[in-house]
Design an enzyme around this catalytic site. Sequence first.
Site, mmCIF file in Angstrom:
data_model
loop_
_atom_site.group_PDB
_atom_site.id
_atom_site.type_symbol
_atom_site.label_atom_id
_atom_site.label_comp_id
_atom_site.label_asym_id
_atom_site.label_seq_id
_atom_site.Cartn_x
_atom_site.Cartn_y
_atom_site.Cartn_z
ATOM 1 N N GLU A 60 -4.144 1.321 37.502
ATOM 2 C CA GLU A 60 -4.365 -0.074 37.104
ATOM 3 C C GLU A 60 -3.085 -0.868 36.892
ATOM 4 O O GLU A 60 -3.002 -2.029 37.330
ATOM 5 C CB GLU A 60 -5.263 -0.131 35.859
ATOM 6 C CG GLU A 60 -6.729 0.229 36.123
ATOM 7 C CD GLU A 60 -7.021 1.718 36.269
ATOM 8 O OE1 GLU A 60 -6.101 2.522 35.987
ATOM 9 O OE2 GLU A 60 -8.131 2.097 36.633
ATOM 10 N N HIS A 130 -16.004 1.416 28.065
ATOM 11 C CA HIS A 130 -16.580 0.798 29.263
ATOM 12 C C HIS A 130 -17.583 -0.291 28.885
ATOM 13 O O HIS A 130 -18.491 -0.587 29.638
ATOM 14 C CB HIS A 130 -17.319 1.833 30.116
ATOM 15 C CG HIS A 130 -16.457 2.854 30.790
ATOM 16 N ND1 HIS A 130 -15.881 3.905 30.128
ATOM 17 C CD2 HIS A 130 -16.091 2.997 32.088
ATOM 18 C CE1 HIS A 130 -15.200 4.649 30.989
ATOM 19 N NE2 HIS A 130 -15.316 4.123 32.188
HETATM 20 C C1 LIG Z 1 -8.284 4.586 34.263
HETATM 21 C C2 LIG Z 1 -9.606 4.601 34.891
HETATM 22 N N1 LIG Z 1 -9.767 4.006 36.084
HETATM 23 C C3 LIG Z 1 -10.958 4.030 36.698
HETATM 24 C C4 LIG Z 1 -12.030 4.647 36.120
HETATM 25 C C5 LIG Z 1 -13.387 4.663 36.792
HETATM 26 N N2 LIG Z 1 -13.613 5.996 37.370
HETATM 27 C C6 LIG Z 1 -14.301 6.937 36.707
HETATM 28 S S1 LIG Z 1 -14.328 8.388 37.511
HETATM 29 C C7 LIG Z 1 -13.419 7.764 38.794
HETATM 30 C C8 LIG Z 1 -13.058 8.637 39.948
HETATM 31 C C9 LIG Z 1 -12.362 9.839 39.510
HETATM 32 O O1 LIG Z 1 -12.049 10.672 40.560
HETATM 33 P P1 LIG Z 1 -11.386 12.083 40.308
HETATM 34 O O2 LIG Z 1 -10.308 11.948 39.315
HETATM 35 O O3 LIG Z 1 -11.046 12.647 41.620
HETATM 36 O O4 LIG Z 1 -12.525 12.935 39.623
HETATM 37 P P2 LIG Z 1 -13.950 13.315 40.221
HETATM 38 O O5 LIG Z 1 -14.867 12.213 39.800
HETATM 39 O O6 LIG Z 1 -13.837 13.435 41.674
HETATM 40 O O7 LIG Z 1 -14.305 14.589 39.573
HETATM 41 C C10 LIG Z 1 -13.100 6.430 38.572
HETATM 42 C C11 LIG Z 1 -12.347 5.578 39.486
HETATM 43 C C12 LIG Z 1 -11.830 5.234 34.845
HETATM 44 N N3 LIG Z 1 -12.830 5.813 34.169
HETATM 45 N N4 LIG Z 1 -10.619 5.212 34.267
#
Ligand SMILES: Cc1ncc(C[n+]2csc(CCOP(=O)(O)OP(=O)(O)O)c2C)c(N)n1
Lengths: 326, 334
Positions: A60, A130
């Site tokens: 971000e 959130h």
């Molecule tokens: C700082 C932040 N940015 C965006 C999000 C929204 N978000 C939640 S899970 C996710 C994807 C995460 O991907 P990864 O780290 O690969 O974990 P996975 O879900 O694949 O297990 C996002 C963008 C968040 N919760 N926190």
Amino acid sequence: MRKITMRTALMEALNEEMERDETTVLFGEDVGKFGGINAVTKGLYEKFGGTRVFDTPIAEPTIVAAAVGMAITGNARPIPELQFGDFVGIAFDEVFNKMGKWRFMHGGQMEMPVTLRLPIGIAGGAGPEHSQSPQALFMHGPGLQIVIPSTPYDAKGLLKTAIRDNNAVLFFEHKVLYDMKGEVPEDEYLIPFGKADIKKEGDDVTIIATALQVHTALDAAEELSAKGVEVEVIDPRTLAPLDMETILQSVKKTGRVLIVHEEPKTGGSGAEIAAQIQEQALFDLSAPIKRLGSPDVPIAQSIYLEPFYTPSKEQIVQAVDELMEY
Amino acid sequence: MAKTYEKDIKLNDYSKEVLTDFYKTMAKIRKFDENLIRLMQEGKVSGFYHSGIGSEGLSAGSIRQNLRDEDYIFYNHRGCNQKIAKGVPLSKIYGDFLGTIEGTTRGLGAGIVHSADPARGVLGQAGTIGSQLGISVGTAYTSKLTGTDQVTVVYFGDGAASREMLHGSLNWAGLYKLPVIYICENNEYAISCHVSETHAVKENIADWAEGYGIPNCVVDGNDVLLMHEVVKEAVERAKRGEGPTFIEAQTFRHRGHFEGDPYDYVDVEVLQGWKDKKDPIKNFAAKLMLEKIVSEEDLESINAEIDSEIAEAIEKAESAPLPDPKRIYEGLFA
Ligand SMILES: Cc1ncc(C[n+]2csc(CCOP(=O)(O)OP(=O)(O)O)c2C)c(N)n1
Ligand SMILES: [Mg+2]
């Protein structure tokens, strides 16, 4: 007139402005092929291509900082998105100090045409990080304009203005409103910043509300009207600039004020609005200004506790009843 | 460049008890997840749920038999895999989802994130993914400060690895030789984005650690024993005062990013391949039976035992009361 959802209204605004100005560039997490986690940017990647519409890494501060960098070249008009407005905390320095101050601290030599889209609000068990409504934090951030629409009509007209504006805009979208429908004309229109909208006229009490709370206030207004109390519901639409003229005119008429928002009550945007009213119109008031906001504690994740954070119709009716006793 | 961790592991080097524990932990994680999804479908749990089905081996192998209650973990936002492996009572985790006072938050409610069990070294998790990367250097530094041999294991996804915070964290961990073990759960996707679309790497995410002088490797995260061995070495290194290790564990989500995700951005054949050929539980069970360490009946009785443990946990969590609304005003300050 046709009725469309706020999501469609926002999508139309993005489409039209990206068509109109090819220096616009839209980016954020999952905004491309996926169309955004709130489906607001669907179709833009296919239409404008992967250079003007792109998915970013989950970073971000870099998203906002890159927008600042693009903007100050004078050759790009960035429209970044953070998936949740709460994440503005992660990019606080980039928003508060860079987006807001860069132009001023360099003697006004550059422009900051950034529109940062931020989905906000309590929307069903999403938890303390959130669900927040952080807009008031930026009311004492000079150099930042704050837009917070409550209807599809306002959302479209304000987003188009935001994108064309050469100064930084924080554009707050309440998540519960995405599916709400409202009348939006086919023909193009823009809504200027700093122009409040009177959503309902009335002589007895002035209610100033933002985002989802405009609708709660209108519901309460109906119930109150049946009891013979006519409230005036004002939606400032932009918190910065703030249209005090419209508010003060209403206060002169009613003498009673209730401010309602989902932000925490302490230090919420209502605190500033109340302060300005008493500074400029104390002797128009016949009752103390009342405020309704969420409690000054983090938002619990439980859906059973969530309702205690959102001002309700019943609370508004009661607050108006109390004001009417003066 | 990050090496792929390999080791010739003989089942006979482990006791039957330990092997059964790995199986049982993985099966418990999966059944917990399946039952939670059922509760969501029944309308009893709302909010986002990111299923952890398909990567149980990574958590069971890294935590079981390696970490003690006093070792810290920062779990990630996918499933409740690490919390369960660390021993957080199932009724407490269900209680957080159901919003009853049985939950670790005593009724405030928590989804995947925000459950905590400090007595078991589970110090919570942020809603902003990747924030645990910074916090974990704080717990690890405290072990150094107080002279304990407690280690910190921090889990995060491939997507979370793109947070700026990772680099600040690696720099601290490398600089102060902190007892922290990074486990990047690389399931190739962050919501809709494939890791190749969002990460600039030589070959693997683990390569980033190389630049900070941190020992690193890539490992098959769906092989519970391999996971166990690689983390065991990292824990020993941390306890010897030799600092951090970065482990990139490869796995895949069987379900979408959240319940309700159409999951149409993933090639169906690729997904089916992971389910058929690389299911950590299925493969481990087959191995145990092939070497005649357990029989089919043994596994059936373990599964039946887990089923009743889960039913009891749900019953306990569901029958506990919701908190008084005044709960929200409690506990903001110590
Ligand atoms: C700082 C932040 N940015 C965006 C999000 C929204 N978000 C939640 S899970 C996710 C994807 C995460 O991907 P990864 O780290 O690969 O974990 P996975 O879900 O694949 O297990 C996002 C963008 C968040 N919760 N926190
Ligand atoms: Mg991932």
